[in-house]
Design an enzyme around this catalytic site. Structure first.
Site, PDB file in Angstrom:
ATOM      1  N   GLU A  17       0.841  -1.213   0.000  1.00 36.73           N
ATOM      2  CA  GLU A  17       0.000   0.000   0.000  1.00 36.73           C
ATOM      3  C   GLU A  17       0.869   1.254   0.000  1.00 36.73           C
ATOM      4  O   GLU A  17       1.890   1.313   0.684  1.00 36.73           O
ATOM      5  CB  GLU A  17      -0.895   0.012   1.250  1.00 36.73           C
ATOM      6  N   ARG A 107     -15.959   4.206   3.670  1.00 32.32           N
ATOM      7  CA  ARG A 107     -16.739   5.342   4.155  1.00 32.32           C
ATOM      8  C   ARG A 107     -15.834   6.545   4.401  1.00 32.32           C
ATOM      9  O   ARG A 107     -16.152   7.669   4.050  1.00 32.32           O
ATOM     10  CB  ARG A 107     -17.445   4.972   5.472  1.00 32.32           C
ATOM     11  N   GLN A 179      -8.096  -4.337   8.610  1.00 30.39           N
ATOM     12  CA  GLN A 179      -7.327  -3.371   9.388  1.00 30.39           C
ATOM     13  C   GLN A 179      -6.075  -4.075   9.891  1.00 30.39           C
ATOM     14  O   GLN A 179      -6.059  -5.312  10.003  1.00 30.39           O
ATOM     15  CB  GLN A 179      -8.211  -2.910  10.570  1.00 30.39           C
TER      16      GLN A 179
HETATM   17  P1  FAD Z   1     -18.322   1.188   7.034  1.00 25.43           P
HETATM   18  O1  FAD Z   1     -18.310  -0.122   6.368  1.00 25.43           O
HETATM   19  O2  FAD Z   1     -19.417   2.137   6.676  1.00 25.43           O
HETATM   20  O3  FAD Z   1     -18.368   0.918   8.611  1.00 25.43           O
HETATM   21  C1  FAD Z   1     -18.187   1.982   9.541  1.00 25.43           C
HETATM   22  C2  FAD Z   1     -18.985   1.694  10.816  1.00 25.43           C
HETATM   23  O4  FAD Z   1     -20.383   1.762  10.538  1.00 25.43           O
HETATM   24  C3  FAD Z   1     -18.747   0.299  11.403  1.00 25.43           C
HETATM   25  O5  FAD Z   1     -18.842   0.400  12.792  1.00 25.43           O
HETATM   26  C4  FAD Z   1     -19.902  -0.522  10.843  1.00 25.43           C
HETATM   27  O6  FAD Z   1     -20.211  -1.639  11.632  1.00 25.43           O
HETATM   28  C5  FAD Z   1     -21.023   0.520  10.858  1.00 25.43           C
HETATM   29  N1  FAD Z   1     -22.027   0.305   9.814  1.00 25.43           N
HETATM   30  C6  FAD Z   1     -21.821  -0.106   8.541  1.00 25.43           C
HETATM   31  N2  FAD Z   1     -22.977  -0.130   7.878  1.00 25.43           N
HETATM   32  C7  FAD Z   1     -23.933   0.268   8.734  1.00 25.43           C
HETATM   33  C8  FAD Z   1     -25.345   0.469   8.634  1.00 25.43           C
HETATM   34  N3  FAD Z   1     -25.995   0.214   7.498  1.00 25.43           N
HETATM   35  N4  FAD Z   1     -26.014   0.924   9.728  1.00 25.43           N
HETATM   36  C9  FAD Z   1     -25.372   1.179  10.889  1.00 25.43           C
HETATM   37  N5  FAD Z   1     -24.034   1.002  11.035  1.00 25.43           N
HETATM   38  C10 FAD Z   1     -23.346   0.566   9.980  1.00 25.43           C
HETATM   39  N6  FAD Z   1      -9.731   5.958   5.165  1.00 25.43           N
HETATM   40  C11 FAD Z   1      -9.498   6.925   4.236  1.00 25.43           C
HETATM   41  O7  FAD Z   1      -9.856   8.084   4.464  1.00 25.43           O
HETATM   42  N7  FAD Z   1      -8.856   6.648   3.056  1.00 25.43           N
HETATM   43  C12 FAD Z   1      -8.424   5.405   2.744  1.00 25.43           C
HETATM   44  O8  FAD Z   1      -7.840   5.189   1.664  1.00 25.43           O
HETATM   45  C13 FAD Z   1      -8.642   4.354   3.692  1.00 25.43           C
HETATM   46  N8  FAD Z   1      -8.256   3.084   3.439  1.00 25.43           N
HETATM   47  C14 FAD Z   1      -8.540   2.076   4.343  1.00 25.43           C
HETATM   48  C15 FAD Z   1      -8.201   0.753   4.043  1.00 25.43           C
HETATM   49  C16 FAD Z   1      -8.473  -0.281   4.953  1.00 25.43           C
HETATM   50  C17 FAD Z   1      -8.095  -1.702   4.612  1.00 25.43           C
HETATM   51  C18 FAD Z   1      -9.095   0.026   6.197  1.00 25.43           C
HETATM   52  C19 FAD Z   1      -9.351  -1.070   7.202  1.00 25.43           C
HETATM   53  C20 FAD Z   1      -9.444   1.329   6.504  1.00 25.43           C
HETATM   54  C21 FAD Z   1      -9.191   2.371   5.588  1.00 25.43           C
HETATM   55  N9  FAD Z   1      -9.554   3.689   5.843  1.00 25.43           N
HETATM   56  C22 FAD Z   1      -9.313   4.678   4.913  1.00 25.43           C
HETATM   57  C23 FAD Z   1     -10.186   4.042   7.116  1.00 25.43           C
HETATM   58  C24 FAD Z   1     -11.736   3.899   7.028  1.00 25.43           C
HETATM   59  O9  FAD Z   1     -12.248   4.911   6.184  1.00 25.43           O
HETATM   60  C25 FAD Z   1     -12.271   4.034   8.451  1.00 25.43           C
HETATM   61  O10 FAD Z   1     -11.894   2.911   9.205  1.00 25.43           O
HETATM   62  C26 FAD Z   1     -13.747   4.340   8.596  1.00 25.43           C
HETATM   63  O11 FAD Z   1     -13.966   4.689   9.966  1.00 25.43           O
HETATM   64  C27 FAD Z   1     -14.697   3.213   8.255  1.00 25.43           C
HETATM   65  O12 FAD Z   1     -14.712   2.928   6.932  1.00 25.43           O
HETATM   66  P2  FAD Z   1     -15.489   1.634   6.376  1.00 25.43           P
HETATM   67  O13 FAD Z   1     -15.399   1.718   4.915  1.00 25.43           O
HETATM   68  O14 FAD Z   1     -15.035   0.424   7.074  1.00 25.43           O
HETATM   69  O15 FAD Z   1     -16.992   2.006   6.864  1.00 25.43           O
END
Ligand code: FAD
Length: 291
Positions: A17, A107, A179
């Site tokens: 990455e 997200r 993560q």
């Molecule tokens: P989601 O999948 O939306 O989950 C976030 C939270 O909401 C979780 O607690 C989940 O259980 C909850 N949730 C999901 N769907 C629902 C629903 N329908 N109703 C209620 N609750 C719900 N950040 C950046 O800014 N740029 C990046 O390039 C980046 N790359 C990443 C790569 C990896 C592999 C990881 C693990 C993280 C990365 N992040 C990045 C950080 C990430 O954006 C954050 O961890 C963020 O807080 C959550 O993103 P997510 O896509 O997992 O969100």
């Protein structure tokens, strides 16, 4: 090449990455670092979007460059939190026009300002909304999502987290990247639970090599990851000696990767943080294993 093809191959592989520069002036040096990593011919490279201190501005440029000039498959990250549908659709079009085949649908983190704002007005509230958008557009993207072996910090329980993860996968995730974690048993336990919940897509474990003493505090603050005593002792002993900490951090990450490979994982994603020397050292440590 689509990651769904790479991840179902039978050989062991590493992916790396990188993140875009924070400022325009840093672009050339970051581009150079990403090119040095691309020369190691990883199975793919991911380029973050506004994470790790970088801005989102150059994600596409870097992903395009790696793919076109080094032939390395790329995974471009995209976040959606608080963005409008129009902005996201423009980004998706730009990715499609640039020939990007793989997109990591995220997200994004909620800053205190975002936390305080009226979320009911947002076009995208969770990553699943972006997954649906990517899967319904004209391009045939291979879509990835994030997952959390130690649960997402905002989730009340792991059961809730896995329930939402399943919905995200059912919406169209072709694979998930984890993560960072420093204790492989946490991953194995998580894999068991998500398989039981019916999530069957490939899971790519994400390993962060900690190569300086200060990095560990930041990494834990960001991820909330558990640090086993075995690793704490390494940081306590070598954290103030840069060369020793780098060597120990690379060795610890290598050890984690060997254990993952030995336990059936095929592709490990290394959070190489724009550090070609670290990526190369890990790859060299695994040269006979990777074949
Ligand atoms: P989601 O999948 O939306 O989950 C976030 C939270 O909401 C979780 O607690 C989940 O259980 C909850 N949730 C999901 N769907 C629902 C629903 N329908 N109703 C209620 N609750 C719900 N950040 C950046 O800014 N740029 C990046 O390039 C980046 N790359 C990443 C790569 C990896 C592999 C990881 C693990 C993280 C990365 N992040 C990045 C950080 C990430 O954006 C954050 O961890 C963020 O807080 C959550 O993103 P997510 O896509 O997992 O969100």
């Amino acid at each position: 090449m689509k990651l769904s093809e790479i991840l179902t191959q039978d050989k062991l592989s590493l992916s790396f990455e990188v993140f875009p520069p924070k400022t325009d002036t840093a672009f050339e040096s970051v581009k150079h670092a990403t090119e040095e990593i691309a020369k190691l011919c990883p199975s793919f490279m991911s380029v973050t979007y506004g994470a790790g201190g970088g801005t989102s501005k150059y994600t596409l440029d870097i992903a395009k460059n790696i793919k076109a000039n080094y032939g390395v498959p790329t995974l471009a990250h995209l976040t959606c939190v608080s963005s409008t549908k129009q902005t996201v659709r423009e980004k998706i079009e730009a990715m499609r026009d640039a020939g990007i085949e793989n997109v990591m649908a995220l997200r994004g983190d909620l800053t205190p300002e975002l936390m305080a704002s009226d979320r009911s007005q947002w076009d995208y509230r969770h990553a699943i909304d972006l997954v649906l958008e990517l899967k319904s557009c004209r391009a045939d993207f291979c879509v990835g999502g994030a997952c959390y072996p130690e649960i997402h910090p905002e989730s009340a329980t792991q059961k809730d987290d896995i329930k939402y993860l399943k919905e995200k996968v059912d919406a169209g995730c072709d694979f998930l990247t984890t993560q960072m974690f420093f204790d492989n048993n946490l991953l194995y336990n998580f894999l068991y639970k998500i398989r039981e919940a019916g999530i069957t897509v490939p899971i790519i474990p994400g390993i962060m090599p900690i190569t300086n003493g200060n990095q560990i505090d930041r990494a834990i603050k960001l991820s909330g990851s558990f640090v086993p005593q075995r690793f704490k002792s390494i940081v306590d002993k070598f954290g103030s000696s840069p060369d020793a900490m780098k060597q120990a951090g690379i060795a610890y990450a290598t050890d984690q990767i060997i254990d993952l490979f030995a336990n059936g994982i095929k592709n490990v994603h290394v959070y190489s943080m724009n550090k070609p020397d670290v990526a190369q050292a890990i790859q060299n440590n695994l040269s006979d294993i990777l074949g």
